[in-house]
Enzyme design. Structure first.
Site, PDB file in Angstrom:
ATOM      1  N   HIS A 121       0.830  -1.201   0.000  1.00 33.01           N
ATOM      2  CA  HIS A 121       0.000   0.000   0.000  1.00 33.01           C
ATOM      3  C   HIS A 121       0.864   1.251   0.000  1.00 33.01           C
ATOM      4  O   HIS A 121       2.040   1.230   0.350  1.00 33.01           O
ATOM      5  CB  HIS A 121      -0.931   0.016   1.226  1.00 33.01           C
ATOM      6  CG  HIS A 121      -0.200   0.149   2.530  1.00 33.01           C
ATOM      7  ND1 HIS A 121       0.484  -0.897   3.114  1.00 33.01           N
ATOM      8  CD2 HIS A 121      -0.038   1.209   3.368  1.00 33.01           C
ATOM      9  CE1 HIS A 121       1.028  -0.496   4.261  1.00 33.01           C
ATOM     10  NE2 HIS A 121       0.734   0.792   4.433  1.00 33.01           N
ATOM     11  N   ASP A 123       0.640   5.011   1.729  1.00 31.18           N
ATOM     12  CA  ASP A 123      -0.067   5.581   2.868  1.00 31.18           C
ATOM     13  C   ASP A 123      -1.062   6.668   2.444  1.00 31.18           C
ATOM     14  O   ASP A 123      -0.723   7.591   1.696  1.00 31.18           O
ATOM     15  CB  ASP A 123       0.926   6.204   3.864  1.00 31.18           C
ATOM     16  CG  ASP A 123       1.659   5.162   4.691  1.00 31.18           C
ATOM     17  OD1 ASP A 123       1.152   4.025   4.802  1.00 31.18           O
ATOM     18  OD2 ASP A 123       2.730   5.484   5.226  1.00 31.18           O
ATOM     19  N   HIS A 281       4.671   0.034   0.312  1.00 29.95           N
ATOM     20  CA  HIS A 281       5.397  -0.744   1.310  1.00 29.95           C
ATOM     21  C   HIS A 281       4.493  -1.797   1.928  1.00 29.95           C
ATOM     22  O   HIS A 281       3.262  -1.760   1.787  1.00 29.95           O
ATOM     23  CB  HIS A 281       6.023   0.153   2.385  1.00 29.95           C
ATOM     24  CG  HIS A 281       5.054   1.043   3.094  1.00 29.95           C
ATOM     25  ND1 HIS A 281       4.591   2.227   2.555  1.00 29.95           N
ATOM     26  CD2 HIS A 281       4.453   0.933   4.311  1.00 29.95           C
ATOM     27  CE1 HIS A 281       3.766   2.813   3.411  1.00 29.95           C
ATOM     28  NE2 HIS A 281       3.647   2.040   4.476  1.00 29.95           N
ATOM     29  N   ARG A 296       5.924   6.682  13.686  1.00 36.75           N
ATOM     30  CA  ARG A 296       5.969   7.220  12.320  1.00 36.75           C
ATOM     31  C   ARG A 296       5.512   8.660  12.283  1.00 36.75           C
ATOM     32  O   ARG A 296       4.432   8.992  12.779  1.00 36.75           O
ATOM     33  CB  ARG A 296       5.080   6.394  11.394  1.00 36.75           C
ATOM     34  CG  ARG A 296       5.148   6.822   9.928  1.00 36.75           C
ATOM     35  CD  ARG A 296       4.119   6.108   9.095  1.00 36.75           C
ATOM     36  NE  ARG A 296       2.769   6.591   9.388  1.00 36.75           N
ATOM     37  CZ  ARG A 296       1.656   5.905   9.132  1.00 36.75           C
ATOM     38  NH1 ARG A 296       1.733   4.710   8.606  1.00 36.75           N
ATOM     39  NH2 ARG A 296       0.482   6.424   9.428  1.00 36.75           N
TER      40      ARG A 296
END
Length: 305
Positions: A121, A123, A281, A296
């Site tokens: 995917h 983000d 990723h 993150r």
């Protein structure tokens, strides 16, 4: 998008791996994506204009950068990420209360396995403005397992057959948070999530705003094409269903090609910095019930064109 809103020129595309000179130690990890850099602290890069500019240039070249032994504070993490732009929260994953925009991705012993990360995917493509990129730091890693894979989607587009490129050049597609994160929610909560984040529509092939690269821009959040059902594409019903879905699945499957990928093994204080516009990723979830804790900082992006 009207031509008046499109950038007319782009800076030269970054050189292929191994070409860019750097004062940092740079080790390419594959032929098409990823490099490990050493000899730098991101705490210093957050405050040094030249050092940050060098890292940003390397990011455009390699698309994902990796660093080890970044024993930095959360404030340093945020300060470095904010050099790229404002940070964004996540409507499902929680942020650190003292550092808004620093999302905590904690998989602890008392939490059931979750399977929303182990899909290829990009983000936040369910947003009108998906993330520009992210800076992800490992706070605690399992003794083995829990790697992350990144994929060069500019390379995936470049190597598509020419007739496929021609077919998809003007296609647009929908991306949904309701059909992914919202799927496990009660109906009322799921509908509220969709009301807050309506399905976004993006080009199937986007243009990188800094390099001008063409990028295949469909992933696990993509549900369907919105402008496929035309006389040129659809002779009979089966050309659309399942024809359009088969084409979308074929495009999504390109991210699974190993030649476009790099795989990173985490250790405590390892960091990955990636360009979310040109990559996908996949967080490999092969470690439960071991603990994996990540933090993150996601960076607000622009609207794809």
């Amino acid at each position: 998008m009207p031509d008046t809103l499109r950038p007319k020129e782009f800076p030269p595309a970054p050189p292929r791996p191994g070409v860019l000179r750097s004062s940092l130690d740079v080790e390419p990890l594959t032929c098409v994506i990823g490099a490990e850099i050493s000899g730098v602290s991101l705490a210093d890069a957050a405050r040094d204009d030249d050092l940050f500019a060098e890292i940003r240039s390397l990011l455009l070249q390699y698309k994902v950068l990796f660093l080890r032994d970044q024993d930095i504070t959360r404030a340093d993490h945020v300060a470095f990420a904010e050099r790229f732009g404002a940070l964004e929260d996540h409507p499902v994953a929680g942020s650190d209360p003292d550092h808004p925009g620093l999302v905590r991705i904690y998989k602890d012993l008392d939490s059931a396995p979750e399977h929303y990360e182990n899909a290829l995917h990009t983000d936040g493509t369910w947003r009108e403005n998906p993330a520009m990129g992210a800076v992800l730091r490992c706070v605690e890693s399992p003794p083995v397992g829990g790697d992350t894979i990144w994929v060069n989607m500019a390379e995936a587009y470049r190597r598509l057959p020419e007739h496929i490129k021609a077919q998809i050049q003007d296609l647009r597609a929908r991306h949904s948070i309701e059909a992914t994160f919202g799927a496990v929610m009660p109906e009322e909560q799921r509908h509220a999530l969709r009301a807050r984040f309506p399905d976004a529509e993006h080009p199937v092939v986007r243009t990188h705003p800094q390099t001008g690269e063409q990028i295949l821009f469909v992933n696990a959040f993509t549900t369907h094409f919105v402008n496929y059902h035309t006389p040129e594409n659809v002779r009979f019903g089966q050309d659309y269903a399942p024809g359009a879905g088969l084409l979308l699945n074929y495009l999504i499957s390109q991210a699974a090609v190993p030649e476009y990928q790099v795989r990173w093994r985490w250790r405590k204080n390892s960091v990955a910095i990636w360009d979310n516009r040109s990559t996908q990723h996949y967080a490999v979830q092969d470690y439960w019930p071991a603990v994996r804790r990540m933090e993150r900082a996601g960076i607000v992006g622009d609207r794809p064109f």
